[in-house]
Design a protein around this motif. Structure first.
Motif, PDB file in Angstrom:
ATOM      1  N   ASN A  30      -1.989   6.682  -3.430  1.00  0.00           N
ATOM      2  CA  ASN A  30      -2.536   6.778  -2.075  1.00  0.00           C
ATOM      3  C   ASN A  30      -1.415   7.008  -1.062  1.00  0.00           C
ATOM      4  O   ASN A  30      -0.398   6.321  -1.106  1.00  0.00           O
ATOM      5  N   PRO A  31      -1.612   7.930  -0.136  1.00  0.00           N
ATOM      6  CA  PRO A  31      -0.598   8.098   0.914  1.00  0.00           C
ATOM      7  C   PRO A  31      -0.652   6.937   1.901  1.00  0.00           C
ATOM      8  O   PRO A  31      -1.718   6.404   2.199  1.00  0.00           O
ATOM      9  N   LYS A  32       0.515   6.542   2.373  1.00  0.00           N
ATOM     10  CA  LYS A  32       0.641   5.439   3.311  1.00  0.00           C
ATOM     11  C   LYS A  32       1.557   5.900   4.443  1.00  0.00           C
ATOM     12  O   LYS A  32       2.612   6.486   4.197  1.00  0.00           O
ATOM     13  N   GLY A  33       1.159   5.664   5.687  1.00  0.00           N
ATOM     14  CA  GLY A  33       1.960   6.068   6.838  1.00  0.00           C
ATOM     15  C   GLY A  33       3.237   5.257   6.959  1.00  0.00           C
ATOM     16  O   GLY A  33       3.287   4.086   6.592  1.00  0.00           O
TER      17      GLY A  33
ATOM     18  N   ARG B 184      -2.181   9.698  11.747  1.00  0.00           N
ATOM     19  CA  ARG B 184      -2.184  10.860  10.851  1.00  0.00           C
ATOM     20  C   ARG B 184      -2.530  10.495   9.415  1.00  0.00           C
ATOM     21  O   ARG B 184      -3.112  11.292   8.700  1.00  0.00           O
ATOM     22  N   THR B 185      -2.132   9.313   8.971  1.00  0.00           N
ATOM     23  CA  THR B 185      -2.320   8.955   7.565  1.00  0.00           C
ATOM     24  C   THR B 185      -3.096   7.649   7.459  1.00  0.00           C
ATOM     25  O   THR B 185      -2.634   6.609   7.932  1.00  0.00           O
ATOM     26  N   TYR B 186      -4.248   7.710   6.820  1.00  0.00           N
ATOM     27  CA  TYR B 186      -5.087   6.523   6.621  1.00  0.00           C
ATOM     28  C   TYR B 186      -4.943   6.032   5.195  1.00  0.00           C
ATOM     29  O   TYR B 186      -5.136   6.791   4.241  1.00  0.00           O
ATOM     30  N   HIS B 187      -4.617   4.762   5.037  1.00  0.00           N
ATOM     31  CA  HIS B 187      -4.533   4.133   3.718  1.00  0.00           C
ATOM     32  C   HIS B 187      -5.844   3.389   3.460  1.00  0.00           C
ATOM     33  O   HIS B 187      -6.343   2.690   4.355  1.00  0.00           O
ATOM     34  N   PRO B 188      -6.430   3.522   2.254  1.00  0.00           N
ATOM     35  CA  PRO B 188      -7.760   2.941   2.014  1.00  0.00           C
ATOM     36  C   PRO B 188      -7.846   1.419   2.195  1.00  0.00           C
ATOM     37  O   PRO B 188      -8.892   0.911   2.593  1.00  0.00           O
ATOM     38  N   SER B 189      -6.784   0.669   1.928  1.00  0.00           N
ATOM     39  CA  SER B 189      -6.869  -0.786   2.093  1.00  0.00           C
ATOM     40  C   SER B 189      -6.067  -1.308   3.288  1.00  0.00           C
ATOM     41  O   SER B 189      -6.422  -2.313   3.877  1.00  0.00           O
ATOM     42  N   GLU B 190      -5.001  -0.616   3.674  1.00  0.00           N
ATOM     43  CA  GLU B 190      -4.155  -1.090   4.776  1.00  0.00           C
ATOM     44  C   GLU B 190      -4.456  -0.408   6.105  1.00  0.00           C
ATOM     45  O   GLU B 190      -3.940  -0.824   7.145  1.00  0.00           O
ATOM     46  N   GLY B 191      -5.259   0.654   6.096  1.00  0.00           N
ATOM     47  CA  GLY B 191      -5.586   1.367   7.327  1.00  0.00           C
ATOM     48  C   GLY B 191      -4.425   2.213   7.820  1.00  0.00           C
ATOM     49  O   GLY B 191      -3.629   2.723   7.029  1.00  0.00           O
ATOM     50  N   TYR B 192      -4.315   2.349   9.133  1.00  0.00           N
ATOM     51  CA  TYR B 192      -3.239   3.137   9.735  1.00  0.00           C
ATOM     52  C   TYR B 192      -1.999   2.269   9.905  1.00  0.00           C
ATOM     53  O   TYR B 192      -2.110   1.074  10.221  1.00  0.00           O
ATOM     54  N   SER B 193      -0.835   2.862   9.728  1.00  0.00           N
ATOM     55  CA  SER B 193       0.405   2.098   9.902  1.00  0.00           C
ATOM     56  C   SER B 193       0.597   1.792  11.384  1.00  0.00           C
ATOM     57  O   SER B 193       0.113   2.501  12.258  1.00  0.00           O
TER      58      SER B 193
ATOM     59  N   ARG C  84       7.099  10.860   7.282  1.00  0.00           N
ATOM     60  CA  ARG C  84       5.933  10.297   7.971  1.00  0.00           C
ATOM     61  C   ARG C  84       4.982   9.568   7.031  1.00  0.00           C
ATOM     62  O   ARG C  84       4.170   8.771   7.461  1.00  0.00           O
ATOM     63  N   ARG C  85       5.080   9.885   5.740  1.00  0.00           N
ATOM     64  CA  ARG C  85       4.218   9.201   4.763  1.00  0.00           C
ATOM     65  C   ARG C  85       4.952   9.021   3.451  1.00  0.00           C
ATOM     66  O   ARG C  85       5.904   9.727   3.157  1.00  0.00           O
ATOM     67  N   GLU C  86       4.446   8.038   2.686  1.00  0.00           N
ATOM     68  CA  GLU C  86       4.989   7.779   1.356  1.00  0.00           C
ATOM     69  C   GLU C  86       3.840   7.386   0.450  1.00  0.00           C
ATOM     70  O   GLU C  86       2.746   7.057   0.912  1.00  0.00           O
ATOM     71  N   ASP C  87       4.096   7.417  -0.835  1.00  0.00           N
ATOM     72  CA  ASP C  87       3.096   7.027  -1.821  1.00  0.00           C
ATOM     73  C   ASP C  87       3.155   5.513  -1.991  1.00  0.00           C
ATOM     74  O   ASP C  87       4.242   4.925  -2.027  1.00  0.00           O
ATOM     75  N   ASP C  88       1.997   4.867  -2.100  1.00  0.00           N
ATOM     76  CA  ASP C  88       1.957   3.404  -2.236  1.00  0.00           C
ATOM     77  C   ASP C  88       2.136   2.932  -3.677  1.00  0.00           C
ATOM     78  O   ASP C  88       2.020   1.749  -3.969  1.00  0.00           O
ATOM     79  N   GLY C  89       2.395   3.843  -4.606  1.00  0.00           N
ATOM     80  CA  GLY C  89       2.545   3.479  -6.013  1.00  0.00           C
ATOM     81  C   GLY C  89       1.250   3.568  -6.788  1.00  0.00           C
ATOM     82  O   GLY C  89       1.241   3.469  -8.005  1.00  0.00           O
TER      83      GLY C  89
END
Length: 155
Positions: A101-104, A40-49, A93-98
């Motif tokens: 960016n949303p992070k799963g 559901r949530t894609y992070h630009p550098s870490e990808g999917y959780s 289900r998601r949090e902000d990476d600081g």
């Protein structure tokens, strides 16, 4: 295109349901592990959780989500066992990476039951779409098995 190296040979993969918005992806691998990706949530550098789970003490050949409840899945192992799992969602289900960016955020897996059906690897499995708990499987011992998992309505 999204790519992810899981550092092991991939044997099987399955989305949790075909008739709903993309949610979870199960990936089974060699060396006793499977992974659940939150799609559901894609992070630009870490990808999917991802959640990595050890299981079966052998290759995990198959992952199959119960059609009537996408949070229940089974894994089938090279040691001839069927493991039944329940995915528990996290509070968020998601949090902000600081950095905006949303992070799963991954939940957890509970092992509900484990049953040995064969001395050989179980390499194929399917749940019935019509009868909750009815399933079929085959293993390298040349046997086709039909089984029923009960009390799934209490999971």
């Amino acid at each position: 295109v999204w790519e992810c190296n899981v550092n092991n040979g991939i044997v099987d993969l399955q989305f949790d349901r075909k008739d709903i918005e993309m949610n979870k992806l199960a990936v089974t691998t060699l060396e006793s592990r499977f992974r659940i990706f939150d799609m559901r949530t894609y992070h630009p550098s870490e990808g999917y959780s991802c959640l990595t789970q050890k299981a079966h003490k052998s290759t995990v050949w198959v992952a199959a989500h119960l059609p009537q409840n996408r949070d229940v899945l089974t894994t089938l192992g090279g040691n001839g066992t069927l493991n039944l799992w329940k995915y528990r969602y996290p509070a968020k289900r998601r949090e902000d990476d600081g950095k905006g960016n949303p992070k799963g955020v991954m939940g957890s897996l509970d092992l509900l039951n484990s049953k040995r059906f064969s001395e050989q690897p179980i390499v194929s499995f399917d749940w019935s779409m019509d009868k909750p708990g009815l399933c079929t499987m085959c293993s390298l011992d040349q046997q086709v098995r039909v089984a029923i998992v009960t009390k799934l309505n209490k999971v």
